[in-house]
Design a protein around this motif. Structure first.
Motif, PDB file in Angstrom:
ATOM      1  N   ALA A  11      -2.801   3.345  -3.423  1.00 25.31           N
ATOM      2  CA  ALA A  11      -1.776   2.365  -3.469  1.00 25.31           C
ATOM      3  C   ALA A  11      -1.835   1.415  -2.651  1.00 25.31           C
ATOM      4  O   ALA A  11      -2.722   1.803  -1.423  1.00 25.31           O
ATOM      5  N   PRO A  12      -1.412   0.253  -2.782  1.00 24.35           N
ATOM      6  CA  PRO A  12      -1.187  -0.659  -2.156  1.00 24.35           C
ATOM      7  C   PRO A  12      -0.734  -0.351  -1.115  1.00 24.35           C
ATOM      8  O   PRO A  12      -0.070  -0.074  -0.982  1.00 24.35           O
ATOM      9  N   GLU A  13      -0.550  -1.734  -0.026  1.00 25.03           N
ATOM     10  CA  GLU A  13      -0.370  -1.345   1.640  1.00 25.03           C
ATOM     11  C   GLU A  13       1.437  -1.247   1.502  1.00 25.03           C
ATOM     12  O   GLU A  13       2.143  -0.546   2.011  1.00 25.03           O
ATOM     13  N   SER A  67       0.507  13.345   3.082  1.00 25.17           N
ATOM     14  CA  SER A  67      -0.959  12.566   3.281  1.00 25.17           C
ATOM     15  C   SER A  67      -2.064  11.218   3.610  1.00 25.17           C
ATOM     16  O   SER A  67      -1.163  10.799   2.210  1.00 25.17           O
ATOM     17  N   VAL A  68      -1.516  10.038   4.451  1.00 27.13           N
ATOM     18  CA  VAL A  68      -2.144   9.030   4.029  1.00 27.13           C
ATOM     19  C   VAL A  68      -3.175   8.660   4.530  1.00 27.13           C
ATOM     20  O   VAL A  68      -3.094   8.590   5.963  1.00 27.13           O
ATOM     21  N   ALA A 102       2.810   1.698   7.373  1.00 23.89           N
ATOM     22  CA  ALA A 102       3.026   2.900   6.870  1.00 23.89           C
ATOM     23  C   ALA A 102       0.837   2.839   5.971  1.00 23.89           C
ATOM     24  O   ALA A 102       1.462   4.364   5.801  1.00 23.89           O
ATOM     25  N   GLY A 103       0.863   2.122   5.966  1.00 23.78           N
ATOM     26  CA  GLY A 103      -0.770   2.287   5.386  1.00 23.78           C
ATOM     27  C   GLY A 103      -1.340   1.498   5.247  1.00 23.78           C
ATOM     28  O   GLY A 103      -1.038   0.332   5.844  1.00 23.78           O
ATOM     29  N   ARG A 136      -5.199  -0.598   1.670  1.00 21.57           N
ATOM     30  CA  ARG A 136      -5.952  -0.036  -0.082  1.00 21.57           C
ATOM     31  C   ARG A 136      -5.869   1.799   0.519  1.00 21.57           C
ATOM     32  O   ARG A 136      -6.410   2.442   1.356  1.00 21.57           O
ATOM     33  N   SER A 137      -4.164   2.306   0.229  1.00 16.16           N
ATOM     34  CA  SER A 137      -4.824   3.886   0.674  1.00 16.16           C
ATOM     35  C   SER A 137      -4.839   5.150  -0.381  1.00 16.16           C
ATOM     36  O   SER A 137      -4.321   4.876  -1.358  1.00 16.16           O
ATOM     37  N   ARG A 138      -5.053   5.550  -0.076  1.00 13.13           N
ATOM     38  CA  ARG A 138      -4.991   6.925  -0.687  1.00 13.13           C
ATOM     39  C   ARG A 138      -4.179   7.967  -0.349  1.00 13.13           C
ATOM     40  O   ARG A 138      -3.781   8.278   0.709  1.00 13.13           O
TER      41      ARG A 138
END
Length: 303
Positions: free
Chosen positions: A18-20, A39-40, A64-65, A68-70
């Motif tokens: 997901a994008p930030e 979890s991020v 929050a992230g 590029r967050s997993r």
């Protein structure tokens, strides 16, 4: 609940990218879909694009992230993970996000871990959800015994709490109640504790139907649990805690189950989705926002 804990081999991770700016919304949606944990991580970790993300000591991270967050969401059943992926793909906010895959989790004592993370949850000062390994607080008058993390709705998420709070504030004494998308059966059980005469709980997932039956037995609440076709006729109260997109699709069906003078109670809706839900239900009922918590809302209507 009386169900045996799910074997560790059945625990499953759903992995998403997901994008930030979508991380927080996506994490909240996963919680609403009863992920045991979310979890991020930095999707670019250990690459030249890796970016540090830390807050001051004792303070949350500034964002929050990552760019590029997993997101890794843990589910009790593989069917839950696949269903969550399918439902998320239907949401407007999923644009720019990606389902990486579903994978089995290595063996670990998840039951012990879950028990260490959950305590009794208060819905009202006298209405509590209490895991089986805890004693009820002395002020509790109505108690649902439900073990978090081993079912499909534990009362810890705002959407579930708001639905249960509505039930406590509008006791369905002697009424016929439908819990559509019952998951663990927690809303149906709550309706039973507050005097419902007849309760029908339905879900598209047979595992959820069985979980509802077991949880209802453990809480000594008689009800009929089955697949959606088991919901027949009109009801005084129709409860549906799902997500906005399926709620829009289900509008004519759910409204058709509400008898004149009855109530429709919808949850799983973000604050920004209120107007689109009102428009979707306008041909049948006039939805209003009657409760809000942590960015989620409860919408209700009277027939």
């Amino acid at each position: 609940m009386t169900a045996e804990p799910a074997p560790a081999a059945r625990l499953t991770e759903l992995v998403l990218l997901a994008p930030e700016d979508q991380v927080e919304t996506l994490a909240e949606a996963l919680e609403a879909l009863d992920a045991l944990s979310v979890s991020v991580e930095d999707a670019d970790a250990e690459t030249p694009a890796e970016r540090a993300l830390f807050g001051e000591p004792g303070m949350p991270a500034p964002k929050a992230g990552w760019q590029r967050s997993r997101l890794v969401a843990l589910f009790a059943e593989v069917s839950q993970a696949h269903e969550a992926a399918a439902l998320l793909r239907l949401q407007d906010f999923f644009q720019g996000c990606e389902v990486v895959g579903v994978r089995a989790v290595a063996d670990e004592d998840w039951v012990r871990l879950t028990q260490s993370q959950f305590a009794p949850v208060d819905i009202t000062p006298t209405f509590w959800i209490v895991p089986s390994w805890h004693e009820p607080p002395p002020q509790a008058r109505q108690i649902i015994r439900l073990d978090p993390g081993l079912a499909f709705g534990t009362g810890t998420h705002p959407t579930t709490r708001m639905c249960l709070r509505w039930i406590a504030q509008h006791p369905p004494l002697g009424q016929r109640v439908l819990d559509y998308g019952c998951g663990s059966g927690i809303l149906a059980i709550g309706a039973g504790l507050f005097g419902a005469r007849e309760i029908v709980a339905v879900d598209i997932d047979p595992a959820a139907v069985e979980s509802t039956r077991l949880n209802a037995q453990h809480n000594q609440v008689p009800l009929q649990a089955g697949l959606p076709e088991a919901a027949t006729g009109a009801f005084d109260v129709v409860l549906a805690n799902i997500l906005a997109s399926p709620l829009k699709v289900l509008a004519p069906l759910l409204c058709g189950h509400v008898r004149p003078g009855g109530h429709l109670v919808l949850a799983g809706i973000l604050e920004r989705q209120a107007e689109e839900l009102q428009q979707a239900y306008a041909p049948w009922l006039r939805l209003q926002v009657t409760d809000a918590e942590d960015g989620w809302i409860l919408m209700t209507a009277s027939a």
